[in-house]
Motif scaffolding. Sequence first.
Motif, PDB file in Angstrom:
ATOM      1  N   UNK A  59      27.188  45.721  19.983  1.00  0.00           N
ATOM      2  CA  UNK A  59      28.312  46.567  20.394  1.00  0.00           C
ATOM      3  C   UNK A  59      28.189  46.956  21.863  1.00  0.00           C
ATOM      4  N   UNK A  60      26.970  47.317  22.277  1.00  0.00           N
ATOM      5  CA  UNK A  60      26.752  47.673  23.682  1.00  0.00           C
ATOM      6  C   UNK A  60      27.031  46.473  24.584  1.00  0.00           C
ATOM      7  N   UNK A  61      26.563  45.284  24.173  1.00  0.00           N
ATOM      8  CA  UNK A  61      26.813  44.075  24.971  1.00  0.00           C
ATOM      9  C   UNK A  61      28.306  43.781  25.069  1.00  0.00           C
ATOM     10  N   UNK A  62      29.026  43.943  23.962  1.00  0.00           N
ATOM     11  CA  UNK A  62      30.462  43.662  23.966  1.00  0.00           C
ATOM     12  C   UNK A  62      31.200  44.655  24.859  1.00  0.00           C
ATOM     13  N   UNK A  63      30.807  45.922  24.801  1.00  0.00           N
ATOM     14  CA  UNK A  63      31.440  46.935  25.646  1.00  0.00           C
ATOM     15  C   UNK A  63      31.154  46.667  27.121  1.00  0.00           C
ATOM     16  N   UNK A  64      29.905  46.272  27.424  1.00  0.00           N
ATOM     17  CA  UNK A  64      29.538  45.996  28.817  1.00  0.00           C
ATOM     18  C   UNK A  64      30.296  44.793  29.364  1.00  0.00           C
ATOM     19  N   UNK A  65      30.553  43.791  28.499  1.00  0.00           N
ATOM     20  CA  UNK A  65      31.266  42.598  28.952  1.00  0.00           C
ATOM     21  C   UNK A  65      32.731  42.891  29.241  1.00  0.00           C
ATOM     22  N   UNK A  66      33.323  43.850  28.513  1.00  0.00           N
ATOM     23  CA  UNK A  66      34.733  44.188  28.727  1.00  0.00           C
ATOM     24  C   UNK A  66      34.945  45.155  29.877  1.00  0.00           C
ATOM     25  N   UNK A  67      33.903  45.855  30.289  1.00  0.00           N
ATOM     26  CA  UNK A  67      34.055  46.853  31.331  1.00  0.00           C
ATOM     27  C   UNK A  67      34.400  46.192  32.657  1.00  0.00           C
ATOM     28  N   UNK A  68      35.485  46.615  33.324  1.00  0.00           N
ATOM     29  CA  UNK A  68      35.863  45.973  34.583  1.00  0.00           C
ATOM     30  C   UNK A  68      34.846  46.235  35.681  1.00  0.00           C
ATOM     31  N   UNK A  69      34.671  45.243  36.527  1.00  0.00           N
ATOM     32  CA  UNK A  69      33.745  45.356  37.656  1.00  0.00           C
ATOM     33  C   UNK A  69      34.503  45.928  38.848  1.00  0.00           C
ATOM     34  N   UNK A  70      34.076  47.067  39.321  1.00  0.00           N
ATOM     35  CA  UNK A  70      34.745  47.706  40.457  1.00  0.00           C
ATOM     36  C   UNK A  70      34.358  47.026  41.758  1.00  0.00           C
ATOM     37  N   UNK A  71      35.363  46.751  42.566  1.00  0.00           N
ATOM     38  CA  UNK A  71      35.119  46.125  43.855  1.00  0.00           C
ATOM     39  C   UNK A  71      34.824  47.187  44.906  1.00  0.00           C
ATOM     40  N   UNK A  72      33.891  46.924  45.789  1.00  0.00           N
ATOM     41  CA  UNK A  72      33.601  47.900  46.843  1.00  0.00           C
ATOM     42  C   UNK A  72      34.797  48.108  47.763  1.00  0.00           C
ATOM     43  N   UNK A  73      35.003  49.358  48.190  1.00  0.00           N
ATOM     44  CA  UNK A  73      36.123  49.695  49.072  1.00  0.00           C
ATOM     45  C   UNK A  73      35.722  49.410  50.520  1.00  0.00           C
ATOM     46  N   UNK A  74      36.555  48.615  51.198  1.00  0.00           N
ATOM     47  CA  UNK A  74      36.309  48.279  52.594  1.00  0.00           C
ATOM     48  C   UNK A  74      37.381  48.960  53.430  1.00  0.00           C
ATOM     49  N   UNK A  75      36.971  49.867  54.301  1.00  0.00           N
ATOM     50  CA  UNK A  75      37.917  50.613  55.137  1.00  0.00           C
ATOM     51  C   UNK A  75      38.214  49.811  56.400  1.00  0.00           C
ATOM     52  N   UNK A  76      39.493  49.648  56.681  1.00  0.00           N
ATOM     53  CA  UNK A  76      39.922  48.956  57.911  1.00  0.00           C
ATOM     54  C   UNK A  76      40.852  49.869  58.703  1.00  0.00           C
ATOM     55  N   UNK A  77      40.961  49.618  59.965  1.00  0.00           N
ATOM     56  CA  UNK A  77      41.827  50.420  60.824  1.00  0.00           C
ATOM     57  C   UNK A  77      43.292  50.106  60.553  1.00  0.00           C
ATOM     58  N   UNK A  78      44.087  51.126  60.469  1.00  0.00           N
ATOM     59  CA  UNK A  78      45.523  50.945  60.253  1.00  0.00           C
ATOM     60  C   UNK A  78      46.202  50.515  61.546  1.00  0.00           C
ATOM     61  N   UNK A  79      47.466  50.102  61.374  1.00  0.00           N
ATOM     62  CA  UNK A  79      48.224  49.662  62.552  1.00  0.00           C
ATOM     63  C   UNK A  79      48.395  50.793  63.554  1.00  0.00           C
TER      64      UNK A  79
END
Length: 234
Positions: free
Chosen positions: A206-226
């Motif tokens: 059950x733990x393995x199945x829950x871990x496999x379904x959990x979405x992987x968060x992408x790191x936030x990359x800050x860029x300069x606005x226009x």
Amino acid sequence: MIARYSDIIRNGLWTNNPGLVQLLGLCPLLAVTGTAVNGLGLGIATTLILMTSNATVSLVRHVVPNEVRLPVFVLIIASFVTTIEMLMKAFYFDLYLVLGIFIPLIVTNCSVIGRAEAFASKEPIDRAIIDGLMMGLGFTMALVLLGGMRELLGQGTLFAQAELMFGQYAQSFTIVVFEEYRGFLLAILPPGAFIGLGLLIALKNTIDKYSAKRPITQPIVWTKTTEETAKPLA
């Protein structure tokens, strides 16, 4: 290709756990896990044998002919099992009497000979030792969890008879969870071991199945606005 340390640790403790995934060495796992202390004692003995036998097999892997490798591996394992058995008789005789025949039967434990054949005979000694340690710790974890579950349901205590391993001062280690508890007999009988092991396997899956379904968060990359890039220089 040489195995990575991170993969070895993950496989032994979780991904390829001998007791919960490979389902090897089930005879001692089911027979002696009436209490958490019994499971801990057998787990430590198995871990020591896994480490020493893996190290020795890795050292002689280039010397032993392929045709006789399995008899040689069994001889190596039997030598270390005999050593551990003699040490237990000398220093932990009461615990040895409880574990009984299951100490010498480590020689036939499929997880021990399996790691010697599948891993130690192909890898350098440092990785062979780490593999033995991690597989042993994973097996010990399964033994202690199953033993603790059965002891709690069957007797209402945890770490009863800890003095078998740690001396008379460890009598105070016993935790009485349920006062005046009459016990649940099925938990400490052989069928209770099968039911408990099945519950642990189901929990891990059950733990393995829950871990496999959990979405992987992408790191936030800050860029300069226009607007920021268009600011005039002062």
